[in-house]
Design a protein around this motif. Sequence first.
Motif, PDB file in Angstrom:
ATOM      1  N   TYR A  63      28.469  -6.248  32.000  1.00  0.00           N
ATOM      2  CA  TYR A  63      28.256  -6.206  30.557  1.00  0.00           C
ATOM      3  C   TYR A  63      29.402  -5.407  29.943  1.00  0.00           C
ATOM      4  CZ  TYR A  63      23.801  -7.107  32.717  1.00  0.00           C
ATOM      5  OH  TYR A  63      22.831  -7.618  33.531  1.00  0.00           O
ATOM      6  N   ALA A  64      30.002  -5.948  28.894  1.00  0.00           N
ATOM      7  CA  ALA A  64      31.151  -5.268  28.294  1.00  0.00           C
ATOM      8  C   ALA A  64      31.356  -5.756  26.869  1.00  0.00           C
ATOM      9  CB  ALA A  64      32.421  -5.527  29.112  1.00  0.00           C
ATOM     10  N   GLU A  65      31.977  -4.923  26.053  1.00  0.00           N
ATOM     11  CA  GLU A  65      32.342  -5.345  24.700  1.00  0.00           C
ATOM     12  C   GLU A  65      33.828  -5.698  24.613  1.00  0.00           C
ATOM     13  OE1 GLU A  65      33.020  -0.959  24.976  1.00  0.00           O
ATOM     14  OE2 GLU A  65      31.320  -2.272  25.443  1.00  0.00           O
ATOM     15  N   ARG A  66      34.522  -5.530  25.753  1.00  0.00           N
ATOM     16  CA  ARG A  66      35.949  -5.829  25.793  1.00  0.00           C
ATOM     17  C   ARG A  66      36.340  -6.172  27.233  1.00  0.00           C
ATOM     18  NH1 ARG A  66      40.292  -4.344  22.349  1.00  0.00           N
ATOM     19  NH2 ARG A  66      42.275  -3.991  23.403  1.00  0.00           N
ATOM     20  N   LEU A  67      37.024  -7.300  27.397  1.00  0.00           N
ATOM     21  CA  LEU A  67      37.398  -7.764  28.725  1.00  0.00           C
ATOM     22  C   LEU A  67      38.819  -8.311  28.687  1.00  0.00           C
ATOM     23  CD1 LEU A  67      36.367  -8.454  31.660  1.00  0.00           C
ATOM     24  CD2 LEU A  67      35.815 -10.722  30.753  1.00  0.00           C
TER      25      LEU A  67
ATOM     26  N   VAL B  38      39.561 -10.270  25.431  1.00  0.00           N
ATOM     27  CA  VAL B  38      38.391 -10.895  24.817  1.00  0.00           C
ATOM     28  C   VAL B  38      37.523  -9.777  24.236  1.00  0.00           C
ATOM     29  CG1 VAL B  38      36.430 -12.430  25.163  1.00  0.00           C
ATOM     30  CG2 VAL B  38      38.502 -12.712  26.544  1.00  0.00           C
ATOM     31  N   SER B  39      37.321  -9.798  22.921  1.00  0.00           N
ATOM     32  CA  SER B  39      36.630  -8.710  22.233  1.00  0.00           C
ATOM     33  C   SER B  39      35.331  -9.175  21.602  1.00  0.00           C
ATOM     34  CB  SER B  39      37.532  -8.119  21.134  1.00  0.00           C
ATOM     35  OG  SER B  39      38.749  -7.669  21.672  1.00  0.00           O
ATOM     36  N   PHE B  40      34.337  -8.308  21.615  1.00  0.00           N
ATOM     37  CA  PHE B  40      33.053  -8.571  20.968  1.00  0.00           C
ATOM     38  C   PHE B  40      33.181  -8.277  19.477  1.00  0.00           C
ATOM     39  CE2 PHE B  40      28.851  -7.396  19.460  1.00  0.00           C
ATOM     40  CZ  PHE B  40      28.026  -8.350  20.051  1.00  0.00           C
TER      41      PHE B  40
ATOM     42  N   ARG C 252      36.104 -12.913  20.441  1.00  0.00           N
ATOM     43  CA  ARG C 252      37.434 -13.331  20.006  1.00  0.00           C
ATOM     44  C   ARG C 252      38.406 -13.245  21.177  1.00  0.00           C
ATOM     45  NH1 ARG C 252      40.021 -13.749  15.181  1.00  0.00           N
ATOM     46  NH2 ARG C 252      38.396 -12.630  14.044  1.00  0.00           N
ATOM     47  N   ALA C 253      39.118 -14.338  21.404  1.00  0.00           N
ATOM     48  CA  ALA C 253      40.173 -14.387  22.407  1.00  0.00           C
ATOM     49  C   ALA C 253      41.437 -14.870  21.717  1.00  0.00           C
ATOM     50  CB  ALA C 253      39.793 -15.316  23.554  1.00  0.00           C
ATOM     51  N   ASN C 254      42.374 -13.950  21.497  1.00  0.00           N
ATOM     52  CA  ASN C 254      43.545 -14.246  20.670  1.00  0.00           C
ATOM     53  C   ASN C 254      43.077 -14.699  19.293  1.00  0.00           C
ATOM     54  OD1 ASN C 254      45.289 -13.546  22.756  1.00  0.00           O
ATOM     55  ND2 ASN C 254      45.329 -15.621  23.592  1.00  0.00           N
ATOM     56  N   ASP C 255      43.404 -15.918  18.879  1.00  0.00           N
ATOM     57  CA  ASP C 255      43.005 -16.385  17.548  1.00  0.00           C
ATOM     58  C   ASP C 255      41.771 -17.276  17.584  1.00  0.00           C
ATOM     59  OD1 ASP C 255      44.218 -18.469  18.860  1.00  0.00           O
ATOM     60  OD2 ASP C 255      45.292 -19.222  17.109  1.00  0.00           O
ATOM     61  N   ARG C 256      41.091 -17.364  18.733  1.00  0.00           N
ATOM     62  CA  ARG C 256      39.924 -18.226  18.864  1.00  0.00           C
ATOM     63  C   ARG C 256      38.645 -17.412  18.871  1.00  0.00           C
ATOM     64  NH1 ARG C 256      40.644 -23.521  20.813  1.00  0.00           N
ATOM     65  NH2 ARG C 256      38.382 -23.639  20.525  1.00  0.00           N
ATOM     66  N   LEU C 257      37.645 -17.898  18.145  1.00  0.00           N
ATOM     67  CA  LEU C 257      36.320 -17.302  18.170  1.00  0.00           C
ATOM     68  C   LEU C 257      35.388 -18.212  18.963  1.00  0.00           C
ATOM     69  CD1 LEU C 257      35.893 -16.195  14.434  1.00  0.00           C
ATOM     70  CD2 LEU C 257      36.319 -14.713  16.394  1.00  0.00           C
TER      71      LEU C 257
END
Length: 284
Positions: A238-242, A269-271, A123-128
């Motif tokens: 590798y990350a769950e949040r960027l 950007v969240s996983f 998810r980046a803001n309101d976009r998946l």
Amino acid sequence: MDIHAIINPASGSVPADGEAALAAALEELGHEAQIAMVEPDNLVGQAQEIAEQQTDLIIAWGGDGSCAATLQAVADTGVPVLVLPGGTMNVLHRQVHGEVLDWNVCLRRALTAGETRPLVAGRANDRLFYVMTIVGHVAGLAAPRELLREGKGIKALQQLTEKPILDVEPALSLQSSNQHDKALNDDVSCVFISLSDYLPDAFEIAVLKPESPAGLVGQSIGMAVSSLLDREDSERHYAERLTVTPLVDGGVDVTFDGEPSRLHEKTVVSFIPDAATVLAIPHD
């Protein structure tokens, strides 16, 4: 079972008789569906309307972008989506069904022996996004590509000459701190953020810092056609949040599963581990 189907007739490999072919295949399996041929700009609205009707299943037949748009539209409803391969790359379909890329085989096996399961996303803001997002000047290739598909060659060429697509200077700043990898804090030209079966709880991140426009093109094409884990010409994390911050006035180009957009401000950007529900063919 109450089934609705959405077909994008503009997708790369959906046949001209797609509506009739899907209806016939469903009838052979003892099902019928309300089928809509929907242009890309209307996909989200159509899917939302269907989900509000509390249907049992939505079939989305199209490419990665079309199916991703459908999944995003119904993400919070719990309605399962059966994605049928109808694009060129069909990367999303591979993540759901494995290497079965014949739409008719996918349909039959999913409706006779399929299983519902959660689908991960970013998810980046309101976009998946369900496959990959690309941030940086090179992502500007997506908009001219769509114009070429529409037969607007002159406008596509104009955009190519106006955009700094081959600019190798840093265009964005990246920050991450997590349990999967060393902390990332760097200014880069472009970043590819991907979801795959290799990592069930984090992104694969490929950072591009090419020395020349030719290097940028070569690395970008390689990223688009192979797993990030298979690449040796990029810096991987590798990350769950960027956190992504544009460094240029007016923002930078970005694509979400191939669909062009712009990133104007600092974005996290969240996983997301259970962003949608899909009806999938069982596979290893």
